[in-house]
Design a protein around this motif. Structure first.
Motif, mmCIF file in Angstrom:
data_model
loop_
_atom_site.group_PDB
_atom_site.id
_atom_site.type_symbol
_atom_site.label_atom_id
_atom_site.label_comp_id
_atom_site.label_asym_id
_atom_site.label_seq_id
_atom_site.Cartn_x
_atom_site.Cartn_y
_atom_site.Cartn_z
ATOM 1 N N LEU A 131 0.846 -1.180 0.000
ATOM 2 C CA LEU A 131 0.000 0.000 0.000
ATOM 3 C C LEU A 131 0.889 1.240 0.000
ATOM 4 O O LEU A 131 1.919 1.274 0.674
ATOM 5 N N GLU A 132 0.484 2.243 -0.739
ATOM 6 C CA GLU A 132 1.207 3.513 -0.797
ATOM 7 C C GLU A 132 0.321 4.623 -0.247
ATOM 8 O O GLU A 132 -0.901 4.584 -0.371
ATOM 9 N N GLN A 133 0.975 5.622 0.359
ATOM 10 C CA GLN A 133 0.273 6.754 0.970
ATOM 11 C C GLN A 133 -0.856 6.250 1.863
ATOM 12 O O GLN A 133 -2.023 6.575 1.685
ATOM 13 N N ALA A 134 -0.457 5.428 2.822
ATOM 14 C CA ALA A 134 -1.442 4.707 3.626
ATOM 15 C C ALA A 134 -1.752 5.438 4.927
ATOM 16 O O ALA A 134 -0.861 6.016 5.562
ATOM 17 N N TYR A 135 -3.038 5.399 5.302
ATOM 18 C CA TYR A 135 -3.458 5.812 6.642
ATOM 19 C C TYR A 135 -3.209 4.644 7.599
ATOM 20 O O TYR A 135 -3.486 3.484 7.264
ATOM 21 N N ILE A 136 -2.717 4.969 8.802
ATOM 22 C CA ILE A 136 -2.408 3.937 9.797
ATOM 23 C C ILE A 136 -3.330 4.141 10.996
ATOM 24 O O ILE A 136 -3.266 5.179 11.662
ATOM 25 N N LEU A 137 -4.179 3.155 11.251
ATOM 26 C CA LEU A 137 -5.037 3.176 12.434
ATOM 27 C C LEU A 137 -4.404 2.281 13.498
ATOM 28 O O LEU A 137 -4.326 1.066 13.328
ATOM 29 N N THR A 138 -3.936 2.897 14.566
ATOM 30 C CA THR A 138 -3.336 2.166 15.679
ATOM 31 C C THR A 138 -4.374 2.064 16.786
ATOM 32 O O THR A 138 -4.745 3.074 17.381
ATOM 33 N N CYS A 139 -4.833 0.860 17.064
ATOM 34 C CA CYS A 139 -5.936 0.723 18.006
ATOM 35 C C CYS A 139 -5.707 -0.431 18.971
ATOM 36 O O CYS A 139 -4.887 -1.333 18.721
ATOM 37 N N ASN A 140 -6.440 -0.367 20.055
ATOM 38 C CA ASN A 140 -6.436 -1.426 21.061
ATOM 39 C C ASN A 140 -7.894 -1.765 21.374
ATOM 40 O O ASN A 140 -8.394 -1.524 22.459
ATOM 41 N N VAL A 141 -8.554 -2.302 20.349
ATOM 42 C CA VAL A 141 -9.978 -2.601 20.412
ATOM 43 C C VAL A 141 -10.181 -4.051 19.988
ATOM 44 O O VAL A 141 -9.619 -4.499 18.982
ATOM 45 N N SER A 142 -10.965 -4.772 20.736
ATOM 46 C CA SER A 142 -11.211 -6.176 20.404
ATOM 47 C C SER A 142 -12.121 -6.280 19.189
ATOM 48 O O SER A 142 -13.219 -5.716 19.170
ATOM 49 N N LEU A 143 -11.667 -6.990 18.170
ATOM 50 C CA LEU A 143 -12.460 -7.258 16.975
ATOM 51 C C LEU A 143 -12.700 -8.758 16.839
ATOM 52 O O LEU A 143 -12.704 -9.308 15.731
ATOM 53 N N GLU A 144 -12.869 -9.402 17.954
ATOM 54 C CA GLU A 144 -13.160 -10.828 17.971
ATOM 55 C C GLU A 144 -14.054 -11.126 19.164
ATOM 56 O O GLU A 144 -14.124 -10.345 20.123
ATOM 57 N N LYS A 203 -5.139 -6.000 20.082
ATOM 58 C CA LYS A 203 -5.952 -7.161 20.436
ATOM 59 C C LYS A 203 -6.229 -7.989 19.191
ATOM 60 O O LYS A 203 -5.693 -7.734 18.115
ATOM 61 N N GLY A 204 -7.099 -8.983 19.323
ATOM 62 C CA GLY A 204 -7.315 -9.927 18.243
ATOM 63 C C GLY A 204 -8.315 -9.455 17.206
ATOM 64 O O GLY A 204 -9.123 -8.545 17.435
ATOM 65 N N ILE A 205 -8.260 -10.076 16.019
ATOM 66 C CA ILE A 205 -9.214 -9.875 14.930
ATOM 67 C C ILE A 205 -9.636 -11.262 14.467
ATOM 68 O O ILE A 205 -8.794 -12.046 14.009
ATOM 69 N N ASP A 206 -10.926 -11.594 14.571
ATOM 70 C CA ASP A 206 -11.354 -12.943 14.209
ATOM 71 C C ASP A 206 -11.538 -13.070 12.704
ATOM 72 O O ASP A 206 -11.430 -12.091 11.945
ATOM 73 N N ALA A 224 -14.068 -9.219 6.284
ATOM 74 C CA ALA A 224 -14.683 -7.914 6.012
ATOM 75 C C ALA A 224 -13.628 -6.870 5.668
ATOM 76 O O ALA A 224 -13.816 -6.059 4.748
ATOM 77 N N LEU A 225 -12.515 -6.868 6.386
ATOM 78 C CA LEU A 225 -11.434 -5.917 6.092
ATOM 79 C C LEU A 225 -10.814 -6.207 4.732
ATOM 80 O O LEU A 225 -10.514 -5.284 3.964
ATOM 81 N N ALA A 226 -10.593 -7.493 4.434
ATOM 82 C CA ALA A 226 -9.999 -7.860 3.148
ATOM 83 C C ALA A 226 -10.907 -7.466 1.990
ATOM 84 O O ALA A 226 -10.430 -7.050 0.925
ATOM 85 N N ALA A 227 -12.205 -7.583 2.172
ATOM 86 C CA ALA A 227 -13.136 -7.211 1.106
ATOM 87 C C ALA A 227 -13.073 -5.720 0.771
ATOM 88 O O ALA A 227 -13.349 -5.318 -0.363
ATOM 89 N N GLU A 228 -12.684 -4.909 1.754
ATOM 90 C CA GLU A 228 -12.568 -3.456 1.543
ATOM 91 C C GLU A 228 -11.146 -3.026 1.187
ATOM 92 O O GLU A 228 -10.859 -1.832 1.085
ATOM 93 N N GLY A 229 -10.238 -3.990 1.014
ATOM 94 C CA GLY A 229 -8.854 -3.651 0.660
ATOM 95 C C GLY A 229 -8.062 -3.078 1.812
ATOM 96 O O GLY A 229 -7.126 -2.290 1.606
ATOM 97 N N ILE A 230 -8.411 -3.448 3.028
ATOM 98 C CA ILE A 230 -7.724 -2.962 4.228
ATOM 99 C C ILE A 230 -6.755 -4.026 4.713
ATOM 100 O O ILE A 230 -7.108 -5.215 4.810
ATOM 101 N N LEU A 231 -5.523 -3.641 5.009
ATOM 102 C CA LEU A 231 -4.540 -4.554 5.579
ATOM 103 C C LEU A 231 -4.702 -4.553 7.093
ATOM 104 O O LEU A 231 -4.570 -3.505 7.739
ATOM 105 N N GLY A 232 -5.002 -5.690 7.672
ATOM 106 C CA GLY A 232 -5.226 -5.787 9.110
ATOM 107 C C GLY A 232 -4.188 -6.646 9.796
ATOM 108 O O GLY A 232 -3.949 -7.788 9.391
ATOM 109 N N LEU A 233 -3.528 -6.102 10.824
ATOM 110 C CA LEU A 233 -2.552 -6.839 11.622
ATOM 111 C C LEU A 233 -3.071 -6.919 13.050
ATOM 112 O O LEU A 233 -3.537 -5.909 13.599
ATOM 113 N N ARG A 234 -2.989 -8.073 13.633
ATOM 114 C CA ARG A 234 -3.539 -8.262 14.967
ATOM 115 C C ARG A 234 -2.450 -8.642 15.959
ATOM 116 O O ARG A 234 -1.383 -9.117 15.587
#
Length: 534
Positions: A228-241, A298-301, A307-317
């Motif tokens: 990804l180029e010119q990417a926004y970075i969301l740094t969070c500590n929210v449970s997605l699982e 935290k985790g991402i189930d 859902a993130l992949a369908a929107e083209g979002i790179l998710g790291l847990r």
């Protein structure tokens, strides 16, 4: 008969001359062991562990920590030397050499009948004078890249070969300058903002500085973007699982419809959080080529990853807590603990985010950040032994630079201070009355062990070299050190060879105290509880 023998007949005791001989022998043996490692021309040693692991190094701190000393005096000197490294990051080998040389010189004087108390009195007076000379010898410097680079090269060339040392010196200096926030040195450097990441491939010369963050994990879904180029970075500590409840609980259902409705309601809270992330992504990235990255502590189930992949979002847990702080320092933005009122101002920025896979491990590179104050040193090497060597060298280089920030001054290297102190202490001894004068001369002679050892390790005749150096230092108004390439006197300031002020100060202080304590030891007793057992 020693008094302890009456209390414990099985106690082992060494008294008077025997105790002194034990201490001197241990110090001289450790000195001979470490002497060949000193300086850029020093040799290396191979350490083999009981498990068969091999480590090749000439770092004094590594050698003393890896070796197991049975002799109590040698173990004490080794612990004092490693404490020197822990405090200042350098000076381990010099500490061992100076202690050994002091006891070696003292052995001759004590054999002629000089009492150790008078000798130690002279040593401490010489130490105080040497500390004053060191304060007047230091050179105030402005924190500039060229000065820091010369200092780091001087330090690292004593640990690894010259080409690798020059590369690591540039990396260390650039890393420190990146994380440096306050140009006035009011705020101390936080070296924890420099992460060391290891990739076991290529060669040591491929080690580089990443002005950003390297994470040792990647996206957890095959359909997620890998670049990804010119990417926004969301740094969070929210449970997605879905999380387990803190108390035991069950729910009952009578039909398939009820079960599906219960599962839907259970995951609805996660879906609402995902909708907020996806809504912000569509708002910011629609109509342009910008990317969006979610890095969650935290985790991402699996449904959330889809859902993130369908929107083209790179998710790291499950990112490390310290990496979350580093990400904010590198990319900007805020740590998000709730997705309510999620705004663009809370996001960080990175010009390039991409994944790289090595074997079964994925690495995520977050680079091209705006004014990063947290960086990563990417260590590349084909073997674990070389990785450990580079890690130790980088640690010493970073501490050398940090010491310069704290001290605000440097000391000319190449043995220049030792030669200057020798000449000044030789004059100072005439102001000392009585037998302590011999202790002053002993301290002065012991300081020459540093330029002597440098000359020996460089392959030059030690007597010829020392005569030329001491004569040049006495007659010249300039600072004189040893040129290890030619064996001739040179000006270390011109050649840009520098040492840290705090390292020299700690060496002088600790060596004189340890040597005096060993000289004043008149009885060594081994009489623990185990010796009372029949």
């Amino acid at each position: 008969m020693a008094s302890i023998s009456m209390l414990n007949p099985k106690a082992e005791v060494a008294r008077a001359a025997q105790a002194l001989a034990v201490n001197i022998t241990a110090a001289m043996g450790l000195q001979r062991l470490m002497a060949s490692n000193l300086g850029p021309k020093g040799t290396t040693k191979m350490l083999i562990s009981p498990a068969g692991d091999i480590k090749i190094t000439k770092d004094g701190n590594v050698l003393l920590q890896e070796m197991n000393f049975c002799h109590p005096t040698a173990a004490m000197i080794a612990r004092a030397s490693t404490a020197q490294d822990a405090a200042t990051g350098d000076g381990t080998t010099s500490t061992v050499l100076l202690i050994g040389e002091m006891l070696k010189q003292a052995e001759l004087l004590i054999a002629e009948g000089l009492h150790p108390r008078q000798l130690t009195e002279g040593i401490m007076r010489a130490k105080d004078k040497a500390m004053d000379l060191l304060s007047s010898f230091c050179l105030p410097v402005e924190i500039e890249r060229d000065i820091l680079l010369s200092l780091a090269q001087t330090s690292l060339r004593t640990k690894v070969d010259a080409n690798l040392a020059d590369l690591l010196a540039k990396i260390c200096v650039d890393a420190v300058l990146c994380i440096r926030r306050d140009s006035s040195r009011q705020q101390p450097l936080d070296l924890n903002m420099i992460e060391l990441m290891v990739m076991m491939h290529r060669t040591t010369m491929d080690t580089r500085l990443v002005e950003g963050i390297v994470l040792d994990h990647g996206g957890r879904h095959s359909n997620m973007p890998t670049r990804l180029e010119q990417a926004y970075i969301l740094t969070c500590n929210v449970s997605l699982e879905l999380e387990k409840t803190s108390v035991n609980s069950v729910f009952c259902y009578k039909s398939v419809e009820e079960r599906e409705r219960c599962v839907f309601e259970e995951h609805r809270f996660i879906d609402l959080r995902l909708e907020k992330i996806i809504e912000l992504k569509r708002k910011l990235c629609t109509g342009n080529s910008r990317g969006f990255v979610v890095i969650n502590q935290k985790g991402i189930d699996l449904p959330s990853l889809e859902a993130l992949a369908a929107e083209g979002i790179l998710g790291l847990r499950r990112a490390k807590r310290l990496n979350m702080e580093r990400l904010m320092r590198a990319c900007g933005g805020e740590a998000v603990y709730s997705l309510e009122n999620l705004r663009e101002e809370q996001l960080g920025y990175a010009g390039l985010v991409y994944e790289k896979q090595l074997g079964e491990t994925k690495y995520t590179f977050v680079e091209q950040c705006r004014n990063p104050s947290s960086v990563t040193i990417l260590i590349r090497a084909p073997s674990g032994c070389q990785v450990a060597t580079i890690k130790d060298a980088i640690r010493d280089g970073l501490h050398a630079i940090q010491n310069t920030f704290n001290d605000g001054c440097l000391i000319p290297g190449a043995g220049a201070f030792e030669l200057h102190a020798f000449n000044e202490l030789t004059k100072f001894k005439y102001t000392v009355k009585g037998k302590p004068q011999l202790g002053v001369q002993l301290f002065a002679n012991s300081l020459l062990v540093i330029p002597k050892t440098l000359a020996i390790n460089s392959g030059f005749d030690v007597q010829d070299t020392i005569v030329k150096l001491t004569t040049a230092a006495r007659e010249s108004e300039q600072l004189i050190g040893l040129d290890i390439n030619t064996g001739e006197p040179m000006n270390p300031t011109v050649e840009r060879v520098f040492d840290n002020y705090c390292v020299k100060k700690q060496i002088l202080n600790s060596c004189s105290i340890i040597a005096c304590n060993l000289l004043l030891t008149d009885e060594i007793m081994q009489a623990g509880m185990t010796s009372l057992k029949c």
